[in-house]
Design an enzyme around this catalytic site. Structure first.
Site, mmCIF file in Angstrom:
data_model
loop_
_atom_site.group_PDB
_atom_site.id
_atom_site.type_symbol
_atom_site.label_atom_id
_atom_site.label_comp_id
_atom_site.label_asym_id
_atom_site.label_seq_id
_atom_site.Cartn_x
_atom_site.Cartn_y
_atom_site.Cartn_z
ATOM 1 C CB CYS A 16 -1.942 11.427 9.017
ATOM 2 S SG CYS A 16 -3.608 11.158 8.423
ATOM 3 N N GLY A 74 0.824 -1.225 0.000
ATOM 4 C CA GLY A 74 0.000 0.000 0.000
ATOM 5 C C GLY A 74 0.850 1.264 0.000
ATOM 6 N NE ARG A 125 -10.524 12.692 2.631
ATOM 7 C CZ ARG A 125 -9.700 12.045 3.449
ATOM 8 N NH1 ARG A 125 -8.444 12.414 3.575
ATOM 9 N NH2 ARG A 125 -10.135 11.034 4.159
ATOM 10 C CG HIS A 128 -3.689 15.505 6.027
ATOM 11 N ND1 HIS A 128 -4.092 15.140 4.763
ATOM 12 C CD2 HIS A 128 -4.015 14.445 6.835
ATOM 13 C CE1 HIS A 128 -4.637 13.938 4.802
ATOM 14 N NE2 HIS A 128 -4.600 13.485 6.049
ATOM 15 C CB VAL A 135 1.503 3.495 4.915
ATOM 16 C CG1 VAL A 135 2.416 3.516 6.128
ATOM 17 C CG2 VAL A 135 0.473 4.625 5.015
ATOM 18 C CE LYS A 176 -9.416 7.355 13.493
ATOM 19 N NZ LYS A 176 -9.091 6.986 12.100
#
Ligand code: 11C
Length: 342
Positions: free
Chosen positions: A127, A12, A240, A247, A14, A218
């Site tokens: 993140c 993936g 988003r 980000h 990451v 989170k």
């Protein structure tokens, strides 16, 4: 000394970043085992002059491994206990263990000492949380932060490669005058999907009972745990945006006392892993297009909040696949090695 390293989720976004960083940072590995779910097993990956075949992860995959880097996702929960039993230290990118009181939640520049309490699993924060706490910590050390109001502008790659593919396809559809199709965002499991191209979506992950999204909660809960301050008041709105990578976050903080802006800027600039990019006279400020593929978290637009005493605004941007995920995970392992904790 060299360490046997297993990567779970090697295929993936990451996982790929783990490999890039292991090479870039000259991470001291002996054996490297690339693991993934059945779907990706058998894939060949050329890495540092050798070809590795991705193996299907099984509960026995971690025998002989010292360090297991988990890229994240729902498989972490099942595999972590088996990796620990096999004697590996698991550094996990998923949200499965983050709020477990037995599991340290670590950003090495902020709370490295928490690593010492691990019982086999160390969690890597979300993140957007990592990017924010990198900017909060140097300020917190000048004056306690009483309250944080954060709004995020999160890249589509936070939702994986599918998020990138979907944005690409929608831009193409739009430019060809076709209707845009949406199947991934805001969340693959959601009932409805909306286009992200030429749009913003005020939903990341699913909604909780308190009308916040999971991503927002989170940021609230993980920040308190990492900063070891459960009195800090935090409210988050996560959005988003049609950006590929990195980000961005608008962060408003209320401190317990006034702090000189120059001192704040200096503390941020001195903090490892933070770059201050803040010169309005030259239109210098961080932007996601330019912070991508970079290790540091960038801070700019630092200024007083003139509507409220002891309050300040800043704009924080960081590559969420690097510092927000793979780099932070690897830095946890590097911190353990450097201190002889493994
Ligand atoms: C996003 N922050 O940008 C999410 C992705 O808990 O590790 C990472 C989710 C997590 O969509």
């Amino acid at each position: 000394k060299k360490y046997n390293v297993a990567i779970l989720g090697a295929t993936g976004a990451v996982g790929a970043e783990f490999l890039k960083l292991i090479e870039e940072r000259n991470f001291p590995f002996a054996e490297l085992r690339l693991l993934a779910s059945k779907r990706s097993a058998g894939k060949e990956i050329a890495f540092m002059g050798k070809t590795y075949t991705v193996e299907e992860a099984t509960f026995d995959s971690f025998k002989g491994m010292d360090i297991a880097l988990f890229a994240g996702g729902s498989i972490s929960k099942d595999f972590a206990p088996h990796a620990v039993k096999a004697g590996a230290v698991v550094i996990d990118n998923s949200s499965a263990f983050r709020m477990d009181p037995e599991v340290p939640l670590v950003v090495p520049e902020v709370n490295p000492q928490a690593i010492l309490k691990h019982k086999g699993i160390i969690a890597n924060p979300n993140c957007s949380t990592i990017i924010m706490v990198m900017a909060l910590k140097p300020i917190y050390d000048l004056a306690k932060i009483k309250r944080v109001i954060v709004s995020t502008y999160q890249a589509v790659s936070g939702a994986g490669k599918e998020g990138i593919d979907e944005l690409d396809a929608q831009v193409r559809e739009h430019s060809e005058g076709r209707e845009m199709t949406a199947n991934i965002l805001p969340s693959a499991s959601a009932e409805k999907h909306y286009p992200i191209a030429f749009n913003l979506i005020p939903q990341i992950d699913v909604f909780c009972d308190n009308l916040y999204t999971k991503e927002e909660m989170k940021m609230v809960n993980e920040t308190k745990k990492i900063m070891e301050d459960y009195e800090m008041r935090i409210t988050a709105t996560t959005i988003r945006v049609p950006v590929y990578r990195s980000h961005s976050e608008s962060v408003n903080i209320e401190l317990e006392k006034e702090v000189d802006l120059g001192a704040m800027r200096e503390a941020l600039a001195k903090f490892p892993g933070v770059t201050v990019q803040d010169d309005p006279s030259k239109q210098e400020y961080p932007m996601p297009l330019y912070t991508s593929e970079k290790d540091d978290v960038y801070v700019g637009r630092l200024r007083r909040d003139e509507s409220c005493e002891k309050s300040y605004n800043m704009w924080v941007v960081g590559d969420q696949i690097r510092k927000g995920a793979a780099l932070n995970t690897l830095q946890i392992a590097e911190t353990m090695i450097k201190n002889g904790w493994i």
